[in-house]
Scaffold this motif. Structure first.
Motif, PDB file in Angstrom:
ATOM      1  N   PRO A   1       5.156  19.651 127.619  1.00  0.00           N
ATOM      2  CA  PRO A   1       4.131  20.491 128.244  1.00  0.00           C
ATOM      3  C   PRO A   1       2.722  20.168 127.750  1.00  0.00           C
ATOM      4  O   PRO A   1       1.761  20.230 128.521  1.00  0.00           O
ATOM      5  N   LEU A   2       2.578  19.811 126.471  1.00  0.00           N
ATOM      6  CA  LEU A   2       1.260  19.430 125.964  1.00  0.00           C
ATOM      7  C   LEU A   2       0.806  18.109 126.566  1.00  0.00           C
ATOM      8  O   LEU A   2      -0.374  17.930 126.904  1.00  0.00           O
ATOM      9  N   ALA A   3       1.740  17.163 126.726  1.00  0.00           N
ATOM     10  CA  ALA A   3       1.390  15.886 127.346  1.00  0.00           C
ATOM     11  C   ALA A   3       0.917  16.100 128.781  1.00  0.00           C
ATOM     12  O   ALA A   3      -0.074  15.502 129.221  1.00  0.00           O
ATOM     13  N   MET A   4       1.603  16.969 129.528  1.00  0.00           N
ATOM     14  CA  MET A   4       1.190  17.254 130.902  1.00  0.00           C
ATOM     15  C   MET A   4      -0.188  17.906 130.927  1.00  0.00           C
ATOM     16  O   MET A   4      -1.046  17.555 131.763  1.00  0.00           O
ATOM     17  N   LEU A   5      -0.430  18.848 130.019  1.00  0.00           N
ATOM     18  CA  LEU A   5      -1.744  19.489 129.980  1.00  0.00           C
ATOM     19  C   LEU A   5      -2.842  18.475 129.679  1.00  0.00           C
ATOM     20  O   LEU A   5      -3.926  18.512 130.285  1.00  0.00           O
ATOM     21  N   LEU A   6      -2.591  17.569 128.763  1.00  0.00           N
ATOM     22  CA  LEU A   6      -3.590  16.552 128.440  1.00  0.00           C
ATOM     23  C   LEU A   6      -3.805  15.605 129.610  1.00  0.00           C
ATOM     24  O   LEU A   6      -4.940  15.165 129.870  1.00  0.00           O
ATOM     25  N   PHE A   7      -2.746  15.289 130.336  1.00  0.00           N
ATOM     26  CA  PHE A   7      -2.867  14.436 131.526  1.00  0.00           C
ATOM     27  C   PHE A   7      -3.709  15.124 132.589  1.00  0.00           C
ATOM     28  O   PHE A   7      -4.619  14.519 133.172  1.00  0.00           O
ATOM     29  N   VAL A   8      -3.420  16.408 132.859  1.00  0.00           N
ATOM     30  CA  VAL A   8      -4.181  17.159 133.868  1.00  0.00           C
ATOM     31  C   VAL A   8      -5.646  17.262 133.463  1.00  0.00           C
ATOM     32  O   VAL A   8      -6.551  17.093 134.299  1.00  0.00           O
ATOM     33  N   ARG A   9      -5.895  17.526 132.198  1.00  0.00           N
ATOM     34  CA  ARG A   9      -7.282  17.621 131.717  1.00  0.00           C
ATOM     35  C   ARG A   9      -8.040  16.336 131.996  1.00  0.00           C
ATOM     36  O   ARG A   9      -9.193  16.354 132.470  1.00  0.00           O
TER      37      ARG A   9
ATOM     38  N   GLY B   1      -3.775   7.662 138.630  1.00  0.00           N
ATOM     39  CA  GLY B   1      -3.400   7.404 140.016  1.00  0.00           C
ATOM     40  C   GLY B   1      -4.215   8.207 141.010  1.00  0.00           C
ATOM     41  O   GLY B   1      -5.439   8.265 140.931  1.00  0.00           O
ATOM     42  N   ALA B   2      -3.508   8.876 141.933  1.00  0.00           N
ATOM     43  CA  ALA B   2      -4.165   9.642 142.996  1.00  0.00           C
ATOM     44  C   ALA B   2      -4.365  11.105 142.609  1.00  0.00           C
ATOM     45  O   ALA B   2      -4.700  11.924 143.472  1.00  0.00           O
ATOM     46  N   SER B   3      -4.188  11.444 141.334  1.00  0.00           N
ATOM     47  CA  SER B   3      -4.389  12.831 140.900  1.00  0.00           C
ATOM     48  C   SER B   3      -5.810  13.271 141.214  1.00  0.00           C
ATOM     49  O   SER B   3      -6.765  12.516 141.004  1.00  0.00           O
ATOM     50  N   ALA B   4      -5.954  14.491 141.703  1.00  0.00           N
ATOM     51  CA  ALA B   4      -7.284  15.012 142.044  1.00  0.00           C
ATOM     52  C   ALA B   4      -7.248  16.528 142.045  1.00  0.00           C
ATOM     53  O   ALA B   4      -6.224  17.136 142.398  1.00  0.00           O
ATOM     54  N   LEU B   5      -8.365  17.123 141.662  1.00  0.00           N
ATOM     55  CA  LEU B   5      -8.482  18.571 141.656  1.00  0.00           C
ATOM     56  C   LEU B   5      -8.200  19.103 143.057  1.00  0.00           C
ATOM     57  O   LEU B   5      -8.821  18.660 144.027  1.00  0.00           O
ATOM     58  N   PRO B   6      -7.249  20.024 143.226  1.00  0.00           N
ATOM     59  CA  PRO B   6      -6.927  20.534 144.559  1.00  0.00           C
ATOM     60  C   PRO B   6      -8.116  21.238 145.205  1.00  0.00           C
ATOM     61  O   PRO B   6      -8.879  21.936 144.548  1.00  0.00           O
ATOM     62  N   ALA B   7      -8.242  21.034 146.485  1.00  0.00           N
ATOM     63  CA  ALA B   7      -9.307  21.704 147.233  1.00  0.00           C
ATOM     64  C   ALA B   7      -8.920  23.153 147.485  1.00  0.00           C
ATOM     65  O   ALA B   7      -7.746  23.525 147.469  1.00  0.00           O
ATOM     66  N   GLY B   8      -9.935  23.984 147.701  1.00  0.00           N
ATOM     67  CA  GLY B   8      -9.691  25.363 148.093  1.00  0.00           C
ATOM     68  C   GLY B   8      -9.726  26.364 146.961  1.00  0.00           C
ATOM     69  O   GLY B   8      -9.776  27.574 147.195  1.00  0.00           O
TER      70      GLY B   8
ATOM     71  N   GLY C   1      -1.822  18.173 143.367  1.00  0.00           N
ATOM     72  CA  GLY C   1      -2.987  17.550 142.751  1.00  0.00           C
ATOM     73  C   GLY C   1      -2.649  16.605 141.619  1.00  0.00           C
ATOM     74  O   GLY C   1      -3.550  15.988 141.031  1.00  0.00           O
ATOM     75  N   ILE C   2      -1.357  16.484 141.292  1.00  0.00           N
ATOM     76  CA  ILE C   2      -0.924  15.600 140.209  1.00  0.00           C
ATOM     77  C   ILE C   2      -0.135  14.442 140.800  1.00  0.00           C
ATOM     78  O   ILE C   2       0.808  14.650 141.576  1.00  0.00           O
ATOM     79  N   ASP C   3      -0.529  13.243 140.485  1.00  0.00           N
ATOM     80  CA  ASP C   3       0.230  12.048 140.877  1.00  0.00           C
ATOM     81  C   ASP C   3       1.427  11.968 139.922  1.00  0.00           C
ATOM     82  O   ASP C   3       1.319  11.443 138.812  1.00  0.00           O
TER      83      ASP C   3
ATOM     84  N   PRO D   1       4.323  10.238 139.902  1.00  0.00           N
ATOM     85  CA  PRO D   1       4.730   8.927 139.391  1.00  0.00           C
ATOM     86  C   PRO D   1       3.775   8.375 138.329  1.00  0.00           C
ATOM     87  O   PRO D   1       4.219   7.709 137.384  1.00  0.00           O
ATOM     88  N   ALA D   2       2.473   8.665 138.463  1.00  0.00           N
ATOM     89  CA  ALA D   2       1.511   8.201 137.456  1.00  0.00           C
ATOM     90  C   ALA D   2       1.766   8.904 136.129  1.00  0.00           C
ATOM     91  O   ALA D   2       1.732   8.268 135.067  1.00  0.00           O
ATOM     92  N   PHE D   3       2.013  10.213 136.180  1.00  0.00           N
ATOM     93  CA  PHE D   3       2.334  10.923 134.944  1.00  0.00           C
ATOM     94  C   PHE D   3       3.623  10.400 134.334  1.00  0.00           C
ATOM     95  O   PHE D   3       3.714  10.188 133.116  1.00  0.00           O
ATOM     96  N   GLN D   4       4.626  10.184 135.157  1.00  0.00           N
ATOM     97  CA  GLN D   4       5.909   9.702 134.644  1.00  0.00           C
ATOM     98  C   GLN D   4       5.773   8.321 134.014  1.00  0.00           C
ATOM     99  O   GLN D   4       6.423   8.035 132.993  1.00  0.00           O
ATOM    100  N   ALA D   5       4.934   7.458 134.608  1.00  0.00           N
ATOM    101  CA  ALA D   5       4.708   6.129 134.024  1.00  0.00           C
ATOM    102  C   ALA D   5       4.058   6.252 132.654  1.00  0.00           C
ATOM    103  O   ALA D   5       4.421   5.537 131.705  1.00  0.00           O
ATOM    104  N   TRP D   6       3.080   7.154 132.543  1.00  0.00           N
ATOM    105  CA  TRP D   6       2.431   7.367 131.241  1.00  0.00           C
ATOM    106  C   TRP D   6       3.411   7.960 130.241  1.00  0.00           C
ATOM    107  O   TRP D   6       3.450   7.547 129.081  1.00  0.00           O
ATOM    108  N   ASP D   7       4.233   8.903 130.703  1.00  0.00           N
ATOM    109  CA  ASP D   7       5.207   9.526 129.811  1.00  0.00           C
ATOM    110  C   ASP D   7       6.232   8.507 129.316  1.00  0.00           C
ATOM    111  O   ASP D   7       6.707   8.607 128.182  1.00  0.00           O
ATOM    112  N   ARG D   8       6.553   7.512 130.137  1.00  0.00           N
ATOM    113  CA  ARG D   8       7.454   6.449 129.677  1.00  0.00           C
ATOM    114  C   ARG D   8       6.793   5.624 128.582  1.00  0.00           C
ATOM    115  O   ARG D   8       7.463   5.174 127.641  1.00  0.00           O
TER     116      ARG D   8
END
Length: 201
Positions: free
Chosen positions: A20-28, A49-56, A117-119, A121-128
């Motif tokens: 969960p900390l790794a995901m939070l750091l990735f999102v940040r 990757g294609a991660s981007a702040l969600p619109a709306g 808003g989270i790519d 596969p990009a997170f999973q590649a980093w987590d690997r």
């Protein structure tokens, strides 16, 4: 968490498995949130990757949500009074007393807000990439100063994928540090000396 070092009735663990900390750091990093936090850059640096702040939803709302989950994650991993890594915020003793067994993992971004808003596969590649570093301990970690720190109350290293020297005392018996601090002998000795001196209490 897995116990990695023990001796003479003393136990110690190195916890580098808090996803969960790794995901939070990735999102940040991916969304550019909470950039005022006193935290080093990520190492290894992720391709977001294609991660981007969600619109709306206003950025300020995502900022507040991220900060709350970051706080919740550390409440679950500290004992006694403590300050939150990156934040100038001190929480009192007993802040985590109401956590219950079986409750959702505190600080879990995907449980709270999903993966919009989270790519993924990009997170999973980093987590690997992180998996290749997890569970690896320096061969000389049981040197005398380290064992002295255990005798003085140090019971756990919580290791984050941060660049350079980073140390944060987390409550009465835990220390947060970067992988480089753990694996570089001179930096690790510096961190142990910081613990023994009582810095960061």
């Amino acid at each position: 968490m897995e116990p990695n070092t023990s001796g003479e009735g003393l136990s110690f663990s190195v916890n580098d498995q808090i996803r969960p900390l790794a995901m939070l750091l990735f999102v940040r990093t991916a969304w550019g949130l909470a950039q005022d936090l006193d935290l080093p850059a990520l190492d290894p640096a992720p391709d977001t990757g294609a991660s981007a702040l969600p619109a709306g939803t206003p950025r300020s709302v995502w900022e507040a949500r991220w900060r709350q989950l970051w706080l919740d994650a550390w409440v679950a991993n500290a004992s006694g009074g403590f300050t939150v890594p990156g934040l100038r915020m001190e929480l009192p003793r007993g802040a985590n007393a109401e956590l219950e067994d079986g409750a959702p993992v505190p600080g879990s971004w995907s449980v709270a807000f999903g993966e919009h808003g989270i790519d993924v596969p990009a997170f999973q590649a980093w987590d690997r990439q992180l998996d290749q570093m997890r569970g690896v301990l320096p061969s000389e970690i049981r040197e005398p100063r380290f064992m002295q720190a255990i005798g003085n109350g140090l019971s756990e290293f919580i290791v984050l994928p941060l660049a350079g020297y980073y140390v944060h005392r987390l409550g009465e018996n835990r220390m947060v540090l970067s992988w480089q601090t753990l694996h570089d002998l001179s930096l690790r000795r510096r961190a142990i000396d910081q613990w023994l001196s009582g810095a960061g209490r």
